[in-house]
Enzyme design. Structure first.
Site, PDB file in Angstrom:
ATOM      1  N   HIS A  59     -33.002 -14.134 -41.526  1.00  8.84           N
ATOM      2  CA  HIS A  59     -34.295 -13.536 -40.462  1.00  8.84           C
ATOM      3  C   HIS A  59     -35.079 -14.780 -38.823  1.00  8.84           C
ATOM      4  O   HIS A  59     -35.032 -14.256 -37.973  1.00  8.84           O
ATOM      5  CB  HIS A  59     -35.324 -12.359 -40.928  1.00  8.84           C
ATOM      6  CG  HIS A  59     -35.936 -11.565 -39.608  1.00  8.84           C
ATOM      7  ND1 HIS A  59     -35.307 -11.223 -38.694  1.00  8.84           N
ATOM      8  CD2 HIS A  59     -36.851 -11.657 -39.970  1.00  8.84           C
ATOM      9  CE1 HIS A  59     -36.252 -10.540 -37.870  1.00  8.84           C
ATOM     10  NE2 HIS A  59     -37.158 -10.864 -38.237  1.00  8.84           N
ATOM     11  N   GLU A 171     -41.544  -5.569 -45.323  1.00  8.35           N
ATOM     12  CA  GLU A 171     -43.117  -5.237 -43.722  1.00  8.35           C
ATOM     13  C   GLU A 171     -42.498  -3.388 -43.950  1.00  8.35           C
ATOM     14  O   GLU A 171     -41.313  -2.948 -44.587  1.00  8.35           O
ATOM     15  CB  GLU A 171     -41.982  -5.259 -43.456  1.00  8.35           C
ATOM     16  CG  GLU A 171     -42.465  -6.890 -42.625  1.00  8.35           C
ATOM     17  CD  GLU A 171     -42.464  -7.613 -41.805  1.00  8.35           C
ATOM     18  OE1 GLU A 171     -42.877  -8.627 -40.909  1.00  8.35           O
ATOM     19  OE2 GLU A 171     -40.573  -6.956 -41.479  1.00  8.35           O
TER      20      GLU A 171
END
Length: 207
Positions: A59, A171
């Site tokens: 990411h 998250e």
């Protein structure tokens, strides 16, 4: 029987998404129905960072590991939920020192984010100095109740500091109903080959 908390955000077309971006909203389409096909089938268009999800190093790090390369044994383990609901803006190192993070800890940070009913552009995030502390303490992972672990930091230093230290980042963990304390976590991402993240179903059981 142990109390079991499902801390996963339900996925639906009207759900909260990062910065309310239209391209991040999931879409569902019926591809077969009972009158026509005798069965019901659905196609889903889904960003891999939707709702409760686990980031992979790819990411933020060129050439980083992908989500299918993450050893899921790192995600079935003890965790600690820390109460940081008193923090109004950014979580700094001083906010975490009081909890004395230890090597191999997996920490879930409960903030006012868990009580938001809509996306808050001023959500509580993890500042770079806090990320450095977690990396130095060699924690195994950190989970946040915002849809991002950082907010508007040029160069994404929080992500990079944690990924470079081998820290797992989760998250969108919904902690509204979860008291601070110790739990057993089961967090399973989909093995999306080559992807930089995956939605995950995350359960917490009382330790």
């Amino acid at each position: 029987m142990r109390i079991l908390y499902d801390v996963t955000m339900p996925i639906h077309e009207g759900m909260m998404v990062y910065k309310n971006k239209a391209e991040k909203r999931p879409a569902f389409a019926t591809t077969a129905d009972f009158p026509t096909h005798g069965v019901h089938e659905t196609k889903v268009h889904l960003d891999v960072h939707t709702g409760t999800h686990i980031d992979a190093p790819l990411h933020m790090l060129p050439g980083g590991a992908t989500i299918d390369q993450l050893d899921v044994r790192r995600l079935v383990r003890p965790v600690r939920v820390l109460d940081l609901t008193d923090v109004q803006d950014a979580i700094h190192a001083d906010d975490l020192v009081r909890f004395d993070p230890q090597p191999d800890d997996f920490l879930l940070l409960k903030t006012r984010n868990s009580f938001a009913e809509a996306f808050d552009f001023e959500f509580v995030y993890v500042a770079e100095d806090a990320a450095r502390l977690l990396a130095e303490r060699r924690v195994a992972g950190v989970g946040v109740d915002g849809l991002g672990i950082e907010r508007g930091q040029p160069g994404h230093p929080t992500h990079k500091t944690l990924f470079q230290a081998g820290v797992v980042i989760v998250e969108g963990v919904w902690l509204r109903e979860v008291p601070a304390g110790s739990y057993w976590m089961i967090a399973l991402p989909l093995p999306l080959v080559g992807a930089d993240a995956s939605p995950a179903r995350i359960l917490l059981a009382e330790a």
